[in-house]
Design a protein around this motif. Structure first.
Motif, PDB file in Angstrom:
ATOM      1  N   GLU A  15     -35.310 -59.711  28.686  1.00  0.00           N
ATOM      2  CA  GLU A  15     -34.052 -60.386  29.363  1.00  0.00           C
ATOM      3  C   GLU A  15     -33.550 -61.433  29.781  1.00  0.00           C
ATOM      4  OE1 GLU A  15     -33.579 -56.018  32.268  1.00  0.00           O
ATOM      5  OE2 GLU A  15     -33.748 -57.881  32.753  1.00  0.00           O
ATOM      6  N   VAL A  16     -32.358 -62.524  29.027  1.00  0.00           N
ATOM      7  CA  VAL A  16     -31.918 -63.180  29.952  1.00  0.00           C
ATOM      8  C   VAL A  16     -30.542 -63.085  30.621  1.00  0.00           C
ATOM      9  CG1 VAL A  16     -31.173 -65.621  28.711  1.00  0.00           C
ATOM     10  CG2 VAL A  16     -33.086 -64.609  27.118  1.00  0.00           C
ATOM     11  N   ASP A  17     -30.746 -63.856  31.270  1.00  0.00           N
ATOM     12  CA  ASP A  17     -29.659 -64.267  32.028  1.00  0.00           C
ATOM     13  C   ASP A  17     -28.781 -65.647  31.514  1.00  0.00           C
ATOM     14  OD1 ASP A  17     -30.004 -62.644  33.964  1.00  0.00           O
ATOM     15  OD2 ASP A  17     -31.154 -63.632  35.235  1.00  0.00           O
ATOM     16  N   GLY A  18     -27.641 -65.044  31.085  1.00  0.00           N
ATOM     17  CA  GLY A  18     -26.611 -66.628  30.239  1.00  0.00           C
ATOM     18  C   GLY A  18     -25.820 -65.871  29.679  1.00  0.00           C
ATOM     19  N   SER A  19     -25.361 -67.007  28.750  1.00  0.00           N
ATOM     20  CA  SER A  19     -24.097 -66.976  27.305  1.00  0.00           C
ATOM     21  C   SER A  19     -24.905 -67.281  26.255  1.00  0.00           C
ATOM     22  CB  SER A  19     -23.351 -66.471  27.167  1.00  0.00           C
ATOM     23  OG  SER A  19     -22.724 -68.204  28.181  1.00  0.00           O
ATOM     24  N   VAL A  20     -24.567 -67.408  25.059  1.00  0.00           N
ATOM     25  CA  VAL A  20     -25.370 -67.847  23.860  1.00  0.00           C
ATOM     26  C   VAL A  20     -24.013 -68.950  23.901  1.00  0.00           C
ATOM     27  CG1 VAL A  20     -25.587 -67.951  21.354  1.00  0.00           C
ATOM     28  CG2 VAL A  20     -26.954 -66.326  22.990  1.00  0.00           C
ATOM     29  N   ASP A  21     -24.459 -70.325  24.613  1.00  0.00           N
ATOM     30  CA  ASP A  21     -23.762 -71.146  23.997  1.00  0.00           C
ATOM     31  C   ASP A  21     -23.684 -72.389  22.941  1.00  0.00           C
ATOM     32  OD1 ASP A  21     -26.019 -71.848  25.839  1.00  0.00           O
ATOM     33  OD2 ASP A  21     -25.052 -73.073  26.941  1.00  0.00           O
ATOM     34  N   TRP A  39     -32.152 -70.754  20.480  1.00  0.00           N
ATOM     35  CA  TRP A  39     -31.508 -70.704  21.699  1.00  0.00           C
ATOM     36  C   TRP A  39     -32.446 -71.234  23.584  1.00  0.00           C
ATOM     37  CZ3 TRP A  39     -30.180 -65.765  24.876  1.00  0.00           C
ATOM     38  CH2 TRP A  39     -29.041 -66.156  26.169  1.00  0.00           C
ATOM     39  N   ILE A  40     -32.611 -71.755  22.981  1.00  0.00           N
ATOM     40  CA  ILE A  40     -33.311 -72.663  24.790  1.00  0.00           C
ATOM     41  C   ILE A  40     -32.450 -72.088  25.578  1.00  0.00           C
ATOM     42  CG2 ILE A  40     -34.291 -74.512  25.300  1.00  0.00           C
ATOM     43  CD1 ILE A  40     -34.840 -76.211  22.943  1.00  0.00           C
ATOM     44  N   VAL A  41     -33.556 -71.631  26.813  1.00  0.00           N
ATOM     45  CA  VAL A  41     -33.684 -70.951  28.611  1.00  0.00           C
ATOM     46  C   VAL A  41     -34.112 -71.324  28.954  1.00  0.00           C
ATOM     47  CG1 VAL A  41     -31.672 -69.583  26.929  1.00  0.00           C
ATOM     48  CG2 VAL A  41     -33.925 -68.571  28.038  1.00  0.00           C
ATOM     49  N   PRO A  42     -33.631 -71.918  30.133  1.00  0.00           N
ATOM     50  CA  PRO A  42     -34.846 -72.047  31.353  1.00  0.00           C
ATOM     51  C   PRO A  42     -35.102 -70.679  31.343  1.00  0.00           C
ATOM     52  CG  PRO A  42     -32.503 -72.685  32.014  1.00  0.00           C
ATOM     53  CD  PRO A  42     -32.561 -72.192  30.662  1.00  0.00           C
ATOM     54  N   ARG A  43     -36.679 -71.061  32.057  1.00  0.00           N
ATOM     55  CA  ARG A  43     -38.069 -70.059  32.028  1.00  0.00           C
ATOM     56  C   ARG A  43     -37.034 -68.910  33.141  1.00  0.00           C
ATOM     57  NH1 ARG A  43     -43.820 -69.680  30.447  1.00  0.00           N
ATOM     58  NH2 ARG A  43     -42.998 -71.608  29.734  1.00  0.00           N
ATOM     59  N   PHE A  46     -35.208 -66.030  31.714  1.00  0.00           N
ATOM     60  CA  PHE A  46     -35.678 -64.875  30.335  1.00  0.00           C
ATOM     61  C   PHE A  46     -36.835 -64.296  31.548  1.00  0.00           C
ATOM     62  CE2 PHE A  46     -39.762 -63.873  28.085  1.00  0.00           C
ATOM     63  CZ  PHE A  46     -38.458 -63.732  26.650  1.00  0.00           C
ATOM     64  N   ARG A  47     -36.723 -62.817  31.297  1.00  0.00           N
ATOM     65  CA  ARG A  47     -37.939 -61.908  31.596  1.00  0.00           C
ATOM     66  C   ARG A  47     -38.428 -61.394  31.218  1.00  0.00           C
ATOM     67  NH1 ARG A  47     -33.684 -62.666  35.028  1.00  0.00           N
ATOM     68  NH2 ARG A  47     -32.308 -60.174  33.814  1.00  0.00           N
ATOM     69  N   LEU A  48     -39.532 -61.045  30.516  1.00  0.00           N
ATOM     70  CA  LEU A  48     -40.464 -60.414  29.346  1.00  0.00           C
ATOM     71  C   LEU A  48     -40.457 -59.392  30.500  1.00  0.00           C
ATOM     72  CD1 LEU A  48     -42.046 -60.488  26.481  1.00  0.00           C
ATOM     73  CD2 LEU A  48     -43.775 -60.963  28.196  1.00  0.00           C
ATOM     74  N   GLY A  87     -38.926 -74.355  29.210  1.00  0.00           N
ATOM     75  CA  GLY A  87     -38.115 -73.264  28.743  1.00  0.00           C
ATOM     76  C   GLY A  87     -38.954 -72.382  27.810  1.00  0.00           C
ATOM     77  N   ILE A  88     -37.615 -71.537  27.704  1.00  0.00           N
ATOM     78  CA  ILE A  88     -38.144 -70.223  26.677  1.00  0.00           C
ATOM     79  C   ILE A  88     -37.263 -70.881  25.407  1.00  0.00           C
ATOM     80  CG2 ILE A  88     -38.032 -68.079  25.999  1.00  0.00           C
ATOM     81  CD1 ILE A  88     -40.420 -69.343  27.471  1.00  0.00           C
ATOM     82  N   ASP A  89     -37.467 -70.764  23.788  1.00  0.00           N
ATOM     83  CA  ASP A  89     -36.496 -70.630  23.320  1.00  0.00           C
ATOM     84  C   ASP A  89     -36.767 -69.545  22.393  1.00  0.00           C
ATOM     85  OD1 ASP A  89     -35.926 -71.399  20.769  1.00  0.00           O
ATOM     86  OD2 ASP A  89     -36.827 -72.714  20.472  1.00  0.00           O
ATOM     87  N   VAL A  90     -34.613 -68.546  22.471  1.00  0.00           N
ATOM     88  CA  VAL A  90     -35.034 -67.326  22.027  1.00  0.00           C
ATOM     89  C   VAL A  90     -34.696 -67.704  20.426  1.00  0.00           C
ATOM     90  CG1 VAL A  90     -34.040 -65.337  22.634  1.00  0.00           C
ATOM     91  CG2 VAL A  90     -34.399 -66.389  24.479  1.00  0.00           C
ATOM     92  N   ASN A  91     -34.765 -66.387  19.950  1.00  0.00           N
ATOM     93  CA  ASN A  91     -33.500 -66.449  18.597  1.00  0.00           C
ATOM     94  C   ASN A  91     -32.947 -66.360  18.346  1.00  0.00           C
ATOM     95  OD1 ASN A  91     -33.905 -66.539  16.078  1.00  0.00           O
ATOM     96  ND2 ASN A  91     -35.229 -65.545  15.006  1.00  0.00           N
TER      97      ASN A  91
END
Length: 93
Positions: A15-21, A39-43, A46-48, A87-91
């Protein structure tokens, strides 16, 4: 907004909190082959949720980037990028 994602077989879920900006397309050899849209988000956003035990990690070059992928279906849903190791880079694909 909460965005859910994961691998093809469903064993890895996150899960990622936020929107794909903003997404970035890289033309390096690994990103091109994986079809990655970054899409790079702050860690902290991001929740595994599932699948930590089935993740496999590939490192190359400097070894800083941690390219995670599902050991069952092979899909690379996210990774820890060399450019943003906190951070985490989400595809986004």
């Amino acid at each position: 907004m909460k965005i859910d994602g994961g691998c093809h077989c469903g064993k890895v879920r996150f899960e990622v909190d936020g929107s794909v900006d903003e997404v970035v397309e890289c033309n390096c050899s690994i990103c091109t082959r994986k079809g990655y849209l970054h899409w790079i988000v702050p860690r902290s956003r991001f929740r595994l949720v599932a699948g930590e035990s089935v993740l496999t990690t590939y490192r190359f070059g400097s070894g800083v980037a941690q390219h995670h992928f599902c050991s069952h279906c092979g899909v690379a849903s996210f990774y820890v990028p060399r450019s943003h190791p906190d951070g985490i880079d989400v595809n986004a694909r």
